[in-house]
Design a protein around this motif. Sequence first.
Motif: not given
Length: 193
Positions: A73-85
Amino acid sequence: MVLDERADHDLLIDIRNDDKSSFQELFERYWEMLFRFCNSILEDEDHCQDIIQEIFTDLWQRRRILHIKNVKAFLFQAVRNKVAKHIRHIKLKRKHLEAIAKLSEVGLSADTIYELKELEHTIDEHLKILPSRCYRIFRLSRFENYSNKEIAQQLDISIRTVETQISRATKLLRASLKPELLVIVVLLFYYFF
């Protein structure tokens, strides 16, 4: 599923204790899955590779301070945040290009555009005397268009702390810039950021 979470948890404990082989194992376990997820959104393999690399680099650098309950969950959330950025960054670039085009339509000379770049450099130099965390928060807010909530989530701090740090940076700019430069800065942030 519970076994995977337990295995991830054990890997995190080893990673916290500087075990590079456990880090490599975690990387190999999730890299492809994260890459496919990222690429399904961005459809840019090179940039997705960079994003995944940044996430794991950050994980390694912050291994002793991160408190992760669910690695996946942590890694997928990190990907979501980076993609949004990344998407925000693209929109911001487009916005800056449109602003430059508008400035060109107004008939700004090359000298004026150069002076605006110099002003941006001056602002950045004034901000660099801030503590690194305050500087980073201000840049995320004013130059990269992050909301206070997004900054708080990314840096794992409270929204109030974000607001305080932005206020601190703004006060420094007010105190250190000449009044005529301050007016220009306010206009720049209002119209272009």
